[in-house]
Design an enzyme around this catalytic site. Structure first.
Site, PDB file in Angstrom:
ATOM      1  CD  GLU A  88      26.640  13.856  79.086  1.00 43.35           C
ATOM      2  OE1 GLU A  88      26.898  14.659  80.008  1.00 43.35           O
ATOM      3  OE2 GLU A  88      25.907  14.132  78.121  1.00 43.35           O
ATOM      4  CD  GLU A  98      29.780  20.763  79.808  1.00 46.32           C
ATOM      5  OE1 GLU A  98      28.749  21.427  79.608  1.00 46.32           O
ATOM      6  OE2 GLU A  98      29.822  19.512  79.766  1.00 46.32           O
TER       7      GLU A  98
END
Length: 424
Positions: free
Chosen positions: A219, A339
């Protein structure tokens, strides 16, 4: 009664007793909370060739490239550092039009706050120094620098899993093929965070395996995380795990794994400048791709390292393929998006913002975006993703809207304010 003289038995006994007391005190000190903090700081912060104090309060240590945390890993003790990738993916979009600092022709762009006060010399890598307060904010020393299981699973039909652990998402994704990398240009903002234990991030996910205990993930993106960094600055970050965030992996350089080769960009350091609502817009470009090693007479490529590039010129480093199981071969899903953590109890919703804090329908200059999202295929070609899906748990809190045009390729706007009249 014997009297101690010179080196007699009594004086020896006193010396032994004194040594034992000192040893016991040392052991007790090492086992104390302060002792544990000291040990962790010593492990995390490597000796610096040079240190730079950033205007935001960070200290960036310029650590010799061969002394970085990656080489604490037992399988990297005799590793030969790769100073450049064998190749880049073909078909890259031109980032020059929109990347941060692209107007500074002939000058080094101002990409991170610490650059105002200096640069690291060649042969070193910049590492954000971990401070005592950073460790004390963590829920435990063992969990410092680690995520909980938070990958959005758009294929889940279980409503109890949609907001697992209080994490909420607004993403675009592709799945159903073998992927060897991904790229995106990401609008940079500084979302407001309601609680210190919440965060807001915008990133891409390179995923392999199931969404159970064997998930592999690489990520990268930007995040605001008061709990991890002690402030509300927008920061570049990376993360990796090979077991669904259980025992492996970490943010940035907080464990062994990622090998950095670049002396310009520090993981976890503040990004500068950031976008303003209805004002100047800034974005960063991130590319992650896998080097494929082809063996004569064999149909499938063999495992190679996963590389990361920031902007159009900064190849930051790589994750060795042996760190992973599924990603040693390829990724099975790519996700791009935002997120947040919602820590409010009893079904209430946080006012922590995602992206700009505004909904997608407000458009450019007001809503946050990802543009020119691409995937890397087995031929090492960057191309527009096919069959892009979108996913959000609660669209009245955070939403996502995708599209396609000639300038931005495949893109989407995403984000939202969290708590509002339609998201109580």
């Amino acid at each position: 009664m014997a009297r101690a003289r010179g080196g007699g038995p009594a004086s020896w006994a006193v010396a032994v007793a004194a040594a034992w007391v000192l040893w016991a005190a040392a052991v007790a000190g090492a086992r104390s909370p302060a002792g544990r903090v000291h040990r962790h700081l010593k492990r995390l912060n490597k000796p610096a060739v040079k240190s730079i104090e950033s205007p935001d309060g960070d200290i960036i240590d310029c650590v010799h490239i061969s002394h970085q945390p990656a080489f604490d890993h037992p399988l990297l003790k005799n590793h030969t550092i790769q100073f450049r990738p064998v190749y880049h993916p073909e078909g890259l979009y031109d980032d020059a039009k929109s990347s941060i600092g692209s107007n500074n022709v002939g000058e080094k762009p101002m990409l991170q706050m610490w650059h105002r006060n200096g640069r690291c010399p060649e042969g070193t890598v910049p590492i954000r120094r971990t401070k005592k307060d950073d460790l004390l904010r963590a829920s435990s020393m063992r969990r410092y620098g680690r995520k909980r299981h938070t990958v959005p699973n758009p294929l889940s039909v279980d409503p109890n899993m949609l907001s697992e652990g209080g994490h909420q998402h607004a993403i675009a994704y592709v799945e159903g093929d073998k992927y060897y990398g991904a790229k995106a240009t990401i609008n940079v903002w500084e979302p407001k965070i309601q609680q210190a234990n919440e965060f807001s991030l915008s990133q891409l996910w390179i995923l392999g395996g199931s969404f159970g205990e064997d998930l592999n993930s690489i990520e990268a993106g930007w995040q605001v995380s008061p709990d991890l960094y002690g402030d509300n600055n927008t920061r570049l970050f990376t993360y990796w795990t090979s077991d669904a965030y259980q025992a492996t992996g970490c943010y940035n350089m907080l464990c062994s794994g990622f090998i950095q080769i670049n002396s310009e960009i520090a993981m976890g350091a503040s990004i500068f400048p950031i976008s303003n609502y209805a004002g100047s817009q800034y974005d960063i470009s991130i590319l992650i791709w896998k080097i494929l090693i082809f063996v004569p007479y064999e149909q499938d490529p063999k495992e190679g390292n996963w590389w990361m590039q920031f902007g159009k010129e900064y190849v930051l480093g790589y994750w060795p393929s042996f760190l992973f199981s599924y990603l040693a071969d390829s990724a099975s899903m790519i996700e791009w998006g935002g997120e947040v953590v919602n820590s409010e109890p009893d079904g209430a919703h946080t006012s922590t913002q995602m992206g700009s804090g505004h909904f997608p329908e407000e458009g450019f200059g007001k809503a946050s975006y990802f543009k020119n999202i691409q995937v890397v295929d087995s031929s090492n070609q960057l191309s527009a993703p096919k069959g892009v899906g979108t996913f959000t748990e609660q669209s009245n809190c955070y939403d996502v809207q995708n599209g396609n045009n000639g300038d931005w390729g495949t893109y989407f706007y995403y984000g939202g304010p969290g708590k509002n009249s339609n998201c109580p």
